[in-house]
Design a protein around this motif. Structure first.
Motif, PDB file in Angstrom:
ATOM      1  N   GLY A  21     -26.387 -38.993 146.557  1.00  0.00           N
ATOM      2  CA  GLY A  21     -27.438 -38.040 146.227  1.00  0.00           C
ATOM      3  C   GLY A  21     -27.738 -37.019 147.302  1.00  0.00           C
ATOM      4  O   GLY A  21     -28.544 -36.120 147.094  1.00  0.00           O
ATOM      5  N   ARG A  22     -27.084 -37.142 148.465  1.00  0.00           N
ATOM      6  CA  ARG A  22     -27.347 -36.214 149.568  1.00  0.00           C
ATOM      7  C   ARG A  22     -26.424 -35.018 149.530  1.00  0.00           C
ATOM      8  O   ARG A  22     -25.303 -35.085 149.020  1.00  0.00           O
ATOM      9  CB  ARG A  22     -27.152 -36.926 150.917  1.00  0.00           C
ATOM     10  N   ASN A  23     -26.885 -33.893 150.092  1.00  0.00           N
ATOM     11  CA  ASN A  23     -26.027 -32.738 150.298  1.00  0.00           C
ATOM     12  C   ASN A  23     -25.118 -32.995 151.498  1.00  0.00           C
ATOM     13  O   ASN A  23     -25.399 -33.842 152.346  1.00  0.00           O
ATOM     14  CB  ASN A  23     -26.871 -31.486 150.575  1.00  0.00           C
ATOM     15  N   PHE A  24     -24.024 -32.235 151.564  1.00  0.00           N
ATOM     16  CA  PHE A  24     -23.110 -32.305 152.709  1.00  0.00           C
ATOM     17  C   PHE A  24     -22.776 -30.874 153.105  1.00  0.00           C
ATOM     18  O   PHE A  24     -21.865 -30.264 152.555  1.00  0.00           O
ATOM     19  CB  PHE A  24     -21.858 -33.094 152.345  1.00  0.00           C
ATOM     20  N   LEU A  25     -23.553 -30.344 154.060  1.00  0.00           N
ATOM     21  CA  LEU A  25     -23.406 -28.942 154.447  1.00  0.00           C
ATOM     22  C   LEU A  25     -22.733 -28.773 155.802  1.00  0.00           C
ATOM     23  O   LEU A  25     -22.161 -27.720 156.076  1.00  0.00           O
ATOM     24  CB  LEU A  25     -24.781 -28.247 154.470  1.00  0.00           C
ATOM     25  N   SER A  26     -22.805 -29.777 156.657  1.00  0.00           N
ATOM     26  CA  SER A  26     -22.163 -29.703 157.969  1.00  0.00           C
ATOM     27  C   SER A  26     -21.981 -31.109 158.519  1.00  0.00           C
ATOM     28  O   SER A  26     -22.665 -32.048 158.103  1.00  0.00           O
ATOM     29  CB  SER A  26     -22.985 -28.854 158.948  1.00  0.00           C
ATOM     30  N   ILE A  27     -21.079 -31.245 159.485  1.00  0.00           N
ATOM     31  CA  ILE A  27     -20.753 -32.550 160.052  1.00  0.00           C
ATOM     32  C   ILE A  27     -21.952 -33.172 160.765  1.00  0.00           C
ATOM     33  O   ILE A  27     -22.109 -34.393 160.796  1.00  0.00           O
ATOM     34  CB  ILE A  27     -19.556 -32.424 161.021  1.00  0.00           C
ATOM     35  N   ASP A  28     -22.838 -32.346 161.343  1.00  0.00           N
ATOM     36  CA  ASP A  28     -23.952 -32.911 162.101  1.00  0.00           C
ATOM     37  C   ASP A  28     -24.958 -33.637 161.216  1.00  0.00           C
ATOM     38  O   ASP A  28     -25.826 -34.349 161.720  1.00  0.00           O
ATOM     39  CB  ASP A  28     -24.650 -31.832 162.935  1.00  0.00           C
ATOM     40  N   GLU A  29     -24.842 -33.503 159.891  1.00  0.00           N
ATOM     41  CA  GLU A  29     -25.713 -34.249 158.978  1.00  0.00           C
ATOM     42  C   GLU A  29     -25.300 -35.721 158.876  1.00  0.00           C
ATOM     43  O   GLU A  29     -26.070 -36.544 158.376  1.00  0.00           O
ATOM     44  CB  GLU A  29     -25.693 -33.615 157.590  1.00  0.00           C
ATOM     45  N   LEU A  30     -24.104 -36.039 159.332  1.00  0.00           N
ATOM     46  CA  LEU A  30     -23.594 -37.410 159.237  1.00  0.00           C
ATOM     47  C   LEU A  30     -23.943 -38.203 160.486  1.00  0.00           C
ATOM     48  O   LEU A  30     -23.921 -37.676 161.598  1.00  0.00           O
ATOM     49  CB  LEU A  30     -22.071 -37.408 159.075  1.00  0.00           C
ATOM     50  N   SER A  31     -24.234 -39.474 160.293  1.00  0.00           N
ATOM     51  CA  SER A  31     -24.329 -40.368 161.444  1.00  0.00           C
ATOM     52  C   SER A  31     -22.916 -40.681 161.920  1.00  0.00           C
ATOM     53  O   SER A  31     -21.928 -40.427 161.211  1.00  0.00           O
ATOM     54  CB  SER A  31     -25.040 -41.668 161.051  1.00  0.00           C
ATOM     55  N   ASN A  32     -22.806 -41.228 163.124  1.00  0.00           N
ATOM     56  CA  ASN A  32     -21.486 -41.612 163.626  1.00  0.00           C
ATOM     57  C   ASN A  32     -20.814 -42.602 162.675  1.00  0.00           C
ATOM     58  O   ASN A  32     -19.602 -42.515 162.414  1.00  0.00           O
ATOM     59  CB  ASN A  32     -21.617 -42.248 165.009  1.00  0.00           C
ATOM     60  N   GLU A  33     -21.599 -43.535 162.148  1.00  0.00           N
ATOM     61  CA  GLU A  33     -21.058 -44.552 161.252  1.00  0.00           C
ATOM     62  C   GLU A  33     -20.608 -43.950 159.920  1.00  0.00           C
ATOM     63  O   GLU A  33     -19.589 -44.362 159.348  1.00  0.00           O
ATOM     64  CB  GLU A  33     -22.105 -45.639 160.995  1.00  0.00           C
ATOM     65  N   GLU A  34     -21.365 -42.968 159.428  1.00  0.00           N
ATOM     66  CA  GLU A  34     -20.990 -42.321 158.162  1.00  0.00           C
ATOM     67  C   GLU A  34     -19.707 -41.521 158.313  1.00  0.00           C
ATOM     68  O   GLU A  34     -18.851 -41.532 157.422  1.00  0.00           O
ATOM     69  CB  GLU A  34     -22.129 -41.433 157.677  1.00  0.00           C
ATOM     70  N   LEU A  35     -19.550 -40.830 159.428  1.00  0.00           N
ATOM     71  CA  LEU A  35     -18.309 -40.084 159.662  1.00  0.00           C
ATOM     72  C   LEU A  35     -17.128 -41.039 159.721  1.00  0.00           C
ATOM     73  O   LEU A  35     -16.089 -40.797 159.082  1.00  0.00           O
ATOM     74  CB  LEU A  35     -18.407 -39.281 160.953  1.00  0.00           C
TER      75      LEU A  35
END
Length: 206
Positions: free
Chosen positions: A15-29
């Motif tokens: 349900g989240r947007n994905f607009l840039s890498i900095d939106e991800l946590s280290n674990e999510e990346l």
């Protein structure tokens, strides 16, 4: 691990947007990269798995794909990926939708949200993708803007790990413009413990 096991740590992204890498946590990346590698092994060329028998997590889902800027590779990869995962990719080129011209960004976001489950947009200005995500009621994915290019970074990091293995502690050199690709690549490398050295021409710094 199975696809479902790899996807489990990413449940917080639903349900989240994905607009840039900095939106991800280290674990999510890390989770996205691991899941993407398994998808490549399952659905990619040379896979021993029958495509008809492979899981279809996007069954019944429609992805609106806005392309203000044309790109052969981005269109082919996203549209084919949607199909292989069981979904439908709806291509909308510059002649099909003109963001904020004939209709307001809010109207476009509402219409696309009403008929689709995901909106993927390749735009000129980053403000366009931000406004689209503000008004959309479904997740918005940035396929390129003038500030960020997160999908390119995911692909680049996958390629680096495919060729060089574990990248933590290694150093990546960038020679060229300080552009949208570099903005996300810097953040992605930092999250994975990769050192980055940057050389840009005068006037083309980050």
């Amino acid at each position: 691990r199975s696809l479902s096991q790899l996807a489990a740590p990413l449940s917080g992204m639903i349900g989240r947007n994905f607009l840039s890498i900095d939106e991800l946590s280290n674990e999510e990346l890390r989770g996205l990269l691991d899941l993407s590698k398994q998808y490549k092994a399952t659905y990619g060329k040379g896979s021993a798995i029958d495509p008809l028998e492979a899981p279809k997590p996007l069954t019944g889902k429609s992805v609106a794909m806005i392309f203000q800027k044309r790109s052969t590779r981005t269109r082919v990869s996203t549209e084919t990926g949607c199909y292989l995962l069981g979904g439908h990719g709806l291509f909308l080129g510059p002649s099909d939708v003109q963001l904020g011209v004939n209709e307001s960004m809010r109207d476009t976001a509402c219409v696309l949200s009403g008929f689709n489950d995901i909106v993927l947009a390749r735009v000129h200005g980053h403000s366009d993708i931000e406004e689209l995500s503000e008004h959309a009621t479904v997740p918005v994915i940035n396929a390129l803007s003038d500030k960020h290019h997160p999908l390119q970074t995911l692909a680049d990091l996958m390629a680096l790990e495919d060729h060089f293995g574990e990248m933590r502690g290694k150093t990546l050199a960038w020679v060229g413009d300080g552009n949208n690709v570099l903005h996300d690549l810097m953040m992605g490398c930092a999250k994975l413990g990769i050192n980055v050295r940057i050389a840009t021409p005068n006037g083309y710094e980050c």
